[in-house]
Design a protein around this motif. Structure first.
Motif, PDB file in Angstrom:
ATOM      1  N   LEU A 139      45.933  37.909  30.451  1.00 47.20           N
ATOM      2  CA  LEU A 139      45.275  38.480  31.550  1.00 47.20           C
ATOM      3  C   LEU A 139      43.838  38.622  31.648  1.00 47.20           C
ATOM      4  CD1 LEU A 139      47.314  42.128  31.764  1.00 47.20           C
ATOM      5  CD2 LEU A 139      47.301  39.988  33.456  1.00 47.20           C
ATOM      6  N   ARG A 140      43.187  38.560  30.377  1.00 48.93           N
ATOM      7  CA  ARG A 140      41.820  38.644  30.208  1.00 48.93           C
ATOM      8  C   ARG A 140      41.315  37.127  30.978  1.00 48.93           C
ATOM      9  NH1 ARG A 140      41.164  39.457  25.396  1.00 48.93           N
ATOM     10  NH2 ARG A 140      40.955  41.526  25.443  1.00 48.93           N
ATOM     11  N   LYS A 141      41.873  35.994  30.505  1.00 53.68           N
ATOM     12  CA  LYS A 141      41.627  34.677  30.935  1.00 53.68           C
ATOM     13  C   LYS A 141      41.771  34.671  32.301  1.00 53.68           C
ATOM     14  CE  LYS A 141      42.699  32.419  26.362  1.00 53.68           C
ATOM     15  NZ  LYS A 141      43.719  31.614  25.776  1.00 53.68           N
ATOM     16  N   LYS A 142      42.965  35.148  32.826  1.00 55.69           N
ATOM     17  CA  LYS A 142      43.145  35.014  34.296  1.00 55.69           C
ATOM     18  C   LYS A 142      42.034  35.613  35.064  1.00 55.69           C
ATOM     19  CE  LYS A 142      46.000  33.155  35.922  1.00 55.69           C
ATOM     20  NZ  LYS A 142      46.072  31.714  36.618  1.00 55.69           N
ATOM     21  N   LEU A 143      41.691  36.953  34.597  1.00 60.34           N
ATOM     22  CA  LEU A 143      40.663  37.755  35.165  1.00 60.34           C
ATOM     23  C   LEU A 143      39.244  37.119  35.338  1.00 60.34           C
ATOM     24  CD1 LEU A 143      42.110  41.276  34.072  1.00 60.34           C
ATOM     25  CD2 LEU A 143      42.063  40.522  36.650  1.00 60.34           C
ATOM     26  N   LYS A 144      39.067  36.465  34.177  1.00 55.69           N
ATOM     27  CA  LYS A 144      37.785  35.768  34.100  1.00 55.69           C
ATOM     28  C   LYS A 144      37.769  34.773  35.059  1.00 55.69           C
ATOM     29  CE  LYS A 144      34.537  33.393  30.639  1.00 55.69           C
ATOM     30  NZ  LYS A 144      34.841  32.865  29.287  1.00 55.69           N
ATOM     31  N   GLU A 145      38.759  33.934  34.992  1.00 55.14           N
ATOM     32  CA  GLU A 145      38.876  32.877  36.273  1.00 55.14           C
ATOM     33  C   GLU A 145      38.659  33.342  37.365  1.00 55.14           C
ATOM     34  OE1 GLU A 145      41.923  29.466  37.577  1.00 55.14           O
ATOM     35  OE2 GLU A 145      42.678  31.157  36.102  1.00 55.14           O
ATOM     36  N   TYR A 146      39.435  34.486  37.772  1.00 56.91           N
ATOM     37  CA  TYR A 146      39.266  35.160  39.189  1.00 56.91           C
ATOM     38  C   TYR A 146      37.803  35.799  39.326  1.00 56.91           C
ATOM     39  CZ  TYR A 146      44.347  34.802  40.160  1.00 56.91           C
ATOM     40  OH  TYR A 146      45.608  34.381  40.361  1.00 56.91           O
ATOM     41  N   ALA A 147      37.257  35.884  38.384  1.00 54.17           N
ATOM     42  CA  ALA A 147      35.683  36.656  38.679  1.00 54.17           C
ATOM     43  C   ALA A 147      34.906  35.360  38.715  1.00 54.17           C
ATOM     44  CB  ALA A 147      35.344  37.202  37.428  1.00 54.17           C
ATOM     45  N   SER A 148      35.222  34.271  38.094  1.00 47.82           N
ATOM     46  CA  SER A 148      34.455  32.997  38.467  1.00 47.82           C
ATOM     47  C   SER A 148      34.449  32.668  39.905  1.00 47.82           C
ATOM     48  CB  SER A 148      34.443  32.069  37.463  1.00 47.82           C
ATOM     49  OG  SER A 148      35.781  31.367  37.760  1.00 47.82           O
ATOM     50  N   PHE A 149      35.630  32.822  40.424  1.00 45.04           N
ATOM     51  CA  PHE A 149      36.049  32.472  41.904  1.00 45.04           C
ATOM     52  C   PHE A 149      35.484  33.511  42.922  1.00 45.04           C
ATOM     53  CE2 PHE A 149      40.159  30.024  40.289  1.00 45.04           C
ATOM     54  CZ  PHE A 149      39.277  29.025  39.795  1.00 45.04           C
ATOM     55  N   GLY A 150      34.951  34.477  42.341  1.00 44.43           N
ATOM     56  CA  GLY A 150      34.439  35.773  43.299  1.00 44.43           C
ATOM     57  C   GLY A 150      35.764  36.293  43.876  1.00 44.43           C
ATOM     58  N   ILE A 151      36.748  36.395  43.206  1.00 46.23           N
ATOM     59  CA  ILE A 151      37.922  37.004  43.854  1.00 46.23           C
ATOM     60  C   ILE A 151      37.950  38.769  43.353  1.00 46.23           C
ATOM     61  CG2 ILE A 151      40.531  37.344  43.753  1.00 46.23           C
ATOM     62  CD1 ILE A 151      40.552  34.186  43.496  1.00 46.23           C
ATOM     63  N   VAL A 152      37.581  38.968  41.949  1.00 43.85           N
ATOM     64  CA  VAL A 152      37.356  40.185  41.313  1.00 43.85           C
ATOM     65  C   VAL A 152      35.947  40.528  40.865  1.00 43.85           C
ATOM     66  CG1 VAL A 152      39.856  40.029  40.601  1.00 43.85           C
ATOM     67  CG2 VAL A 152      38.197  39.418  39.251  1.00 43.85           C
ATOM     68  N   GLU A 153      35.756  41.805  40.635  1.00 44.08           N
ATOM     69  CA  GLU A 153      34.404  42.069  40.109  1.00 44.08           C
ATOM     70  C   GLU A 153      34.679  42.461  38.635  1.00 44.08           C
ATOM     71  OE1 GLU A 153      32.846  44.822  42.789  1.00 44.08           O
ATOM     72  OE2 GLU A 153      31.612  43.268  43.926  1.00 44.08           O
ATOM     73  N   GLU A 155      33.239  45.208  35.905  1.00 46.83           N
ATOM     74  CA  GLU A 155      32.227  46.290  35.822  1.00 46.83           C
ATOM     75  C   GLU A 155      32.426  46.909  34.420  1.00 46.83           C
ATOM     76  OE1 GLU A 155      33.621  49.184  38.496  1.00 46.83           O
ATOM     77  OE2 GLU A 155      32.648  48.315  40.301  1.00 46.83           O
ATOM     78  N   ARG A 156      31.185  47.356  33.667  1.00 45.46           N
ATOM     79  CA  ARG A 156      31.253  47.871  32.496  1.00 45.46           C
ATOM     80  C   ARG A 156      31.153  49.380  32.519  1.00 45.46           C
ATOM     81  NH1 ARG A 156      32.929  45.068  28.167  1.00 45.46           N
ATOM     82  NH2 ARG A 156      31.742  46.769  26.761  1.00 45.46           N
ATOM     83  N   GLU A 157      32.078  50.050  31.778  1.00 46.01           N
ATOM     84  CA  GLU A 157      32.096  51.602  31.638  1.00 46.01           C
ATOM     85  C   GLU A 157      32.161  52.020  30.491  1.00 46.01           C
ATOM     86  OE1 GLU A 157      35.568  54.138  33.207  1.00 46.01           O
ATOM     87  OE2 GLU A 157      34.358  53.940  35.049  1.00 46.01           O
ATOM     88  N   GLY A 158      30.908  52.328  29.831  1.00 49.56           N
ATOM     89  CA  GLY A 158      31.036  52.524  28.186  1.00 49.56           C
ATOM     90  C   GLY A 158      31.418  51.359  27.564  1.00 49.56           C
ATOM     91  N   LYS A 159      32.746  51.789  26.615  1.00 49.54           N
ATOM     92  CA  LYS A 159      33.203  50.467  25.890  1.00 49.54           C
ATOM     93  C   LYS A 159      34.257  49.716  26.449  1.00 49.54           C
ATOM     94  CE  LYS A 159      32.172  52.906  21.603  1.00 49.54           C
ATOM     95  NZ  LYS A 159      33.016  53.548  20.364  1.00 49.54           N
ATOM     96  N   HIS A 160      34.442  50.149  27.883  1.00 49.75           N
ATOM     97  CA  HIS A 160      35.642  49.575  28.609  1.00 49.75           C
ATOM     98  C   HIS A 160      34.924  48.522  29.828  1.00 49.75           C
ATOM     99  CE1 HIS A 160      38.422  52.122  26.570  1.00 49.75           C
ATOM    100  NE2 HIS A 160      37.721  53.244  26.901  1.00 49.75           N
ATOM    101  N   THR A 161      35.994  47.755  30.130  1.00 49.02           N
ATOM    102  CA  THR A 161      35.658  46.587  31.187  1.00 49.02           C
ATOM    103  C   THR A 161      36.648  47.137  32.116  1.00 49.02           C
ATOM    104  OG1 THR A 161      34.846  45.132  29.776  1.00 49.02           O
ATOM    105  CG2 THR A 161      35.351  44.463  32.041  1.00 49.02           C
ATOM    106  N   ARG A 162      36.165  47.207  33.553  1.00 48.41           N
ATOM    107  CA  ARG A 162      37.117  47.718  34.669  1.00 48.41           C
ATOM    108  C   ARG A 162      37.046  46.316  35.684  1.00 48.41           C
ATOM    109  NH1 ARG A 162      38.732  52.758  33.829  1.00 48.41           N
ATOM    110  NH2 ARG A 162      39.789  52.648  35.865  1.00 48.41           N
ATOM    111  N   TYR A 163      38.242  46.206  36.282  1.00 49.12           N
ATOM    112  CA  TYR A 163      38.299  45.178  37.187  1.00 49.12           C
ATOM    113  C   TYR A 163      38.558  45.713  38.719  1.00 49.12           C
ATOM    114  CZ  TYR A 163      38.421  42.385  33.035  1.00 49.12           C
ATOM    115  OH  TYR A 163      38.259  41.910  31.801  1.00 49.12           O
ATOM    116  N   ARG A 164      38.077  45.159  39.703  1.00 45.56           N
ATOM    117  CA  ARG A 164      38.458  45.687  40.879  1.00 45.56           C
ATOM    118  C   ARG A 164      38.410  44.347  42.003  1.00 45.56           C
ATOM    119  NH1 ARG A 164      36.178  49.813  42.875  1.00 45.56           N
ATOM    120  NH2 ARG A 164      35.066  50.719  40.927  1.00 45.56           N
ATOM    121  N   ARG A 165      39.201  44.619  43.041  1.00 50.02           N
ATOM    122  CA  ARG A 165      39.257  43.314  44.056  1.00 50.02           C
ATOM    123  C   ARG A 165      37.742  43.342  44.570  1.00 50.02           C
ATOM    124  NH1 ARG A 165      43.584  41.578  48.299  1.00 50.02           N
ATOM    125  NH2 ARG A 165      45.249  41.674  46.599  1.00 50.02           N
ATOM    126  N   LYS A 166      37.201  42.273  45.028  1.00 48.23           N
ATOM    127  CA  LYS A 166      35.832  42.256  45.783  1.00 48.23           C
ATOM    128  C   LYS A 166      36.342  42.340  47.329  1.00 48.23           C
ATOM    129  CE  LYS A 166      32.194  39.874  45.040  1.00 48.23           C
ATOM    130  NZ  LYS A 166      31.464  38.637  44.808  1.00 48.23           N
TER     131      LYS A 166
END
Length: 422
Positions: A139-153, A155-166
């Motif tokens: 999942l991390r690799k897929k989300l990183k790929e989508y982030a590079s494509f501008g599909i998802v954003e 966000e850092r929230e404390g120790k956690h990383t959150r993902y949202r659709r752009k």
């Protein structure tokens, strides 16, 4: 024709075959020696599945001659874009894509990696006897790929990383995409967006001169444009038609130029090994990799702009001391009283040259250029109107005069007329 459905993983291999089959002249099985006969058949069949509607055959004494024929009255879009839309994916890839898009259905929805993993297992895969397992690493690799494509954003929230659709971006007007996709470098981007419109919608553009053959080079062009924008050095493999093996070059990309005569694309770049700016044909380039930022970009770009004052095309030859090595081009032509369109054309196409009226219907064109050879085809288009030539490069001047004399001989014109040119 039967459709060949095998999808592709390595586009560079497809690009190489497409060049040999259609861009540099169709090669037979015996002429193509880079790969095995089986590989030739596989790739030929694959390319035919995309371009079969545009293939034509002519029988000659040497056998069947294959070529492409595209009529802009019936086909408004670049057929080479079809090769970009044949991608390889697994069942797991496509399933995961739609699951993620369903979970992140709105920009207001924000989930961590752990939350995504748990919800996929609970809500989507729990009822399968043999569920597809998506661990956090996948999942991390897929989300990183989508982030590079501008599909998802991300966000850092404390120790956690959150993902949202752009947020979705409204599509440009169809007419804008219709034009962009056929005339711009990397026009395949516009073609992808155009696919989201009704395929039966109105198309308002048709092109008399439609330069399509740069489409397979879109990936290389995109990386080079990115490097120019970010002032990055790149390493790139260059395989010319005169070499058997590609040569790796380290260059600073400065500008991409497109020929208005044939649509061919060139990279203007500084090559540190030779301490000079030179041109590279983009269809010969592959395997472009971004390197570090260069502090010399502005300086070198200004140097290129200065050199452009003497570039008719892309040649910018200099001597080994880095000084300009210019050649003087001068010719006089006679334009009749009712031939104002010739003068208009001369003014419109003179580029870096100067046009001077001498009186009595005579006009002189002068220019100082790096390479007189680049002007020769254009100068020949004024045949029968040129009365005098004066080139510092006598070899080019004598060759043009010799060709005119041979032309006169072929058509049985009086030899004296062939010698009128001074």
């Amino acid at each position: 024709m039967s459709v060949y459905h095998e999808l592709i993983k390595n586009y560079e291999r497809v690009r190489a075959y497409m060049r040999e089959f259609y861009l540099y002249g169709f090669k037979s099985r015996e002429e193509y020696r880079q790969k095995s006969a089986r590989a030739y058949d596989d790739e030929k069949r694959r390319v035919e599945s995309w371009l079969g509607d545009y293939m034509r055959f002519v029988r000659t004494a040497d056998g069947k001659n294959v070529f492409l024929s595209v009529d802009s009255r019936s086909s408004r879009h670049n057929p080479f874009y079809r090769s970009w839309k044949a991608k390889s994916f697994t069942d797991g890839d496509i399933t995961l894509h739609f699951i993620l898009m369903d979970l992140l259905w709105s920009p207001e929805v924000s989930l961590t990696l752990r939350e995504l993993t748990e919800r996929i297992d609970r809500d989507y895969l729990s009822n399968f006897k043999e569920p597809m397992l998506y661990d956090e690493s996948t999942l991390r690799k897929k989300l990183k790929e989508y982030a590079s494509f501008g599909i998802v954003e991300v966000e850092r929230e404390g120790k956690h990383t959150r993902y949202r659709r752009k947020e979705s971006t409204p599509l440009p007007d169809r007419a804008v995409l219709d034009f962009f996709s056929e005339v711009a470098p990397c026009g395949v981007i516009g073609s992808y967006l155009l696919d989201r419109y009704d395929p039966d919608g109105e198309e308002i553009f048709a092109f008399k001169h439609h330069y399509m053959t740069a489409a397979p080079d879109s990936n290389v062009t995109a990386v080079l444009l990115d490097a120019i924008h970010r002032h990055r050095i790149v390493t790139v493999s260059n395989l010319s038609r005169r070499a058997n093996e590609p040569r790796e070059n380290r260059v600073i990309p400065l500008r991409i130029m497109v020929s208005v005569q044939n649509g061919r694309q060139y990279l203007m770049a500084y090559q540190p090994d030779f301490k000079c700016i030179k041109s590279f044909r983009i269809d010969y380039l592959s395997n472009v990799r971004l390197c570090e930022i260069t502090p010399r970009f502005a300086e070198l770009r200004a140097q290129l702009e200065e050199m452009e004052q003497h570039m008719w095309g892309v040649n910018c030859r200099r001597n080994r001391f880095g000084r300009d090595r210019l050649e003087h081009v001068e010719f006089t032509l006679r334009i009749g009283a009712n031939e104002g369109y010739i003068l208009q054309r001369l003014e419109r196409e003179k580029r870096i040259g100067r046009v001077e009226a001498l009186g009595n219907g005579l006009y002189r064109f002068t220019a100082d250029v790096y390479d007189t050879n680049e002007l020769a085809p254009w100068i020949r288009s004024f045949t029968c109107r040129i009365v005098q030539m004066n080139f510092s490069n006598r070899t080019v001047e004598n060759r043009i005069k010799y060709d005119l004399r041979r032309l006169c001989e072929m058509y049985g014109i009086e030899e004296a007329q062939g010698d009128d040119l001074q």
